[in-house]
Design a protein around this motif. Sequence first.
Motif, short mmCIF file in Angstrom:
data_model
loop_
_atom_site.label_atom_id
_atom_site.label_comp_id
_atom_site.label_asym_id
_atom_site.label_seq_id
_atom_site.Cartn_x
_atom_site.Cartn_y
_atom_site.Cartn_z
N SER A 126 -9.13 51.90 34.18
CA SER A 126 -9.47 51.31 32.90
C SER A 126 -10.65 50.37 33.11
O SER A 126 -10.56 49.41 33.88
N THR A 127 -11.76 50.66 32.46
CA THR A 127 -12.96 49.83 32.58
C THR A 127 -13.42 49.43 31.18
O THR A 127 -13.71 50.30 30.35
N ASP A 128 -13.44 48.13 30.95
CA ASP A 128 -13.83 47.61 29.63
C ASP A 128 -13.03 48.25 28.51
O ASP A 128 -13.55 48.52 27.42
N GLY A 129 -11.77 48.50 28.77
CA GLY A 129 -10.88 49.05 27.75
C GLY A 129 -10.91 50.55 27.62
O GLY A 129 -10.12 51.13 26.87
N ILE B 220 -3.97 32.36 32.93
CA ILE B 220 -3.58 32.66 31.55
C ILE B 220 -4.50 33.74 30.97
O ILE B 220 -4.04 34.68 30.31
N LYS B 221 -5.80 33.61 31.24
CA LYS B 221 -6.74 34.63 30.77
C LYS B 221 -6.40 36.00 31.34
O LYS B 221 -6.40 37.01 30.62
N ILE C 4 -3.56 39.62 39.12
CA ILE C 4 -4.63 39.09 39.97
C ILE C 4 -4.83 40.02 41.16
O ILE C 4 -3.85 40.49 41.77
N ASN C 5 -6.08 40.28 41.52
CA ASN C 5 -6.36 41.09 42.70
C ASN C 5 -5.96 40.32 43.96
O ASN C 5 -5.94 39.08 43.96
N THR C 6 -5.62 41.03 45.03
CA THR C 6 -5.25 40.37 46.27
C THR C 6 -6.32 39.40 46.72
O THR C 6 -6.03 38.29 47.18
N PHE C 7 -7.58 39.80 46.61
CA PHE C 7 -8.68 38.86 46.79
C PHE C 7 -9.42 38.75 45.47
O PHE C 7 -10.02 39.71 45.00
N ASP C 8 -9.37 37.57 44.87
CA ASP C 8 -10.06 37.34 43.61
C ASP C 8 -11.23 36.40 43.88
O ASP C 8 -11.04 35.22 44.21
N THR D 267 -8.79 45.19 40.14
CA THR D 267 -9.72 45.40 41.24
C THR D 267 -10.59 44.16 41.38
O THR D 267 -10.48 43.20 40.62
N ILE D 268 -11.47 44.19 42.34
CA ILE D 268 -12.37 43.06 42.54
C ILE D 268 -13.37 42.93 41.39
O ILE D 268 -13.92 41.87 41.15
N ARG D 269 -13.58 44.03 40.66
CA ARG D 269 -14.42 43.99 39.46
C ARG D 269 -13.57 43.50 38.30
O ARG D 269 -12.50 44.03 38.02
N HIS D 270 -14.05 42.48 37.62
CA HIS D 270 -13.23 41.74 36.67
C HIS D 270 -12.66 42.61 35.54
O HIS D 270 -11.51 42.42 35.14
N ASN D 271 -13.42 43.54 35.04
CA ASN D 271 -12.98 44.33 33.88
C ASN D 271 -12.54 45.74 34.26
O ASN D 271 -12.48 46.62 33.40
#
Length: 325
Positions: free
Chosen positions: A222-225, A173-174, A133-137, A201-205
């Motif tokens: 790593s972005t979108d795998g 879990i996700k 988890i990012n420090t700020f999610d 990062t703050i960007r989910h993927n």
Amino acid sequence: MDTATHISMGVAIGGIATLDPAVQQDPQLFQAVLIGAIVGSHAPDFDTFFKFKNNATYIRHHRGSSHSPVAVLLWSLLVTFAIYAFYIEIPWLNLWGWVLLSVVLHVIVDIFNAYGTQALKPFLDKWIALGWINTFDPYIFGLFVAGAIAWLLGAEPGVTYLIVFFVVFLYYIKRFFDKKEITDILQKHFPDAVKIITQPTIRHNSWRVVIETPYYYYVAYSTDGHIDIKDTFENNKLPETAEMNAAFHDENVKSFINFSPIFRYEIDRFDDYVEIRFIDLRYRYKGHYPFVAVVTLDKFYNTLTSYTGWVYSEEKLQKKLEPLS
């Protein structure tokens, strides 16, 4: 987590506390529990005051002993009795239970970001940083803000926040499986990897990652795998020399090494002194690595000056080392 999220979780604990029959029947107890949960949810981060002493002390102790099981108990009792002094007629045990829950939750959620805590100290000095988890999610913060808005609009707070916490649990879990997917991909690309550190990062993927192999460090995104390697450094083992041993005795360097799980070093020799620089590879920012420890030694290996902390330019770093000039 960041301060705003910790406080919003404290409000949520206060909301869930309304399910406690004692809290339901006593408005003063409810007020005390809500205040206690908010304060308790932030209490372990009161160690930020170490920063007023120096960076080395702050880095060594922030999220260290202040997040240990003993400290959790002490924080909860301190907050409880500080509030109880103003609500002397309420049952203090009920207040303490909810404050304790808020302090425990603070420490638990801090484990899941890349900074981590020493949550098992003194039984284990290792930093526990799961990097899910990012420090700020914004998703987590948004869920708790939504719960607060629903409460203000008249929703039953206990049920509302139970739902919020359940959704947040599913989100964790996700994120666990998101990280597992990233590490599985990296393990295939680097089958000889001995350490993989993830930093969401703050960007989910999008993730920052550092891979250590027997011979190289790889700093990547790593972005979108998809893996984009930004920097590659040789994995040079720390030499067992008099100058390196002297550096290890410096308080700034000791704090840095105690905290950083993956770093490289540089040694620059000048006419009158030697500069040894330790660079944390987790925090790449615009091609720069801002979290460092630097120590300069004279020809007899005495420390001339040293520094550890976040510095975003070489010019500012050199100002920290001005006694040499």
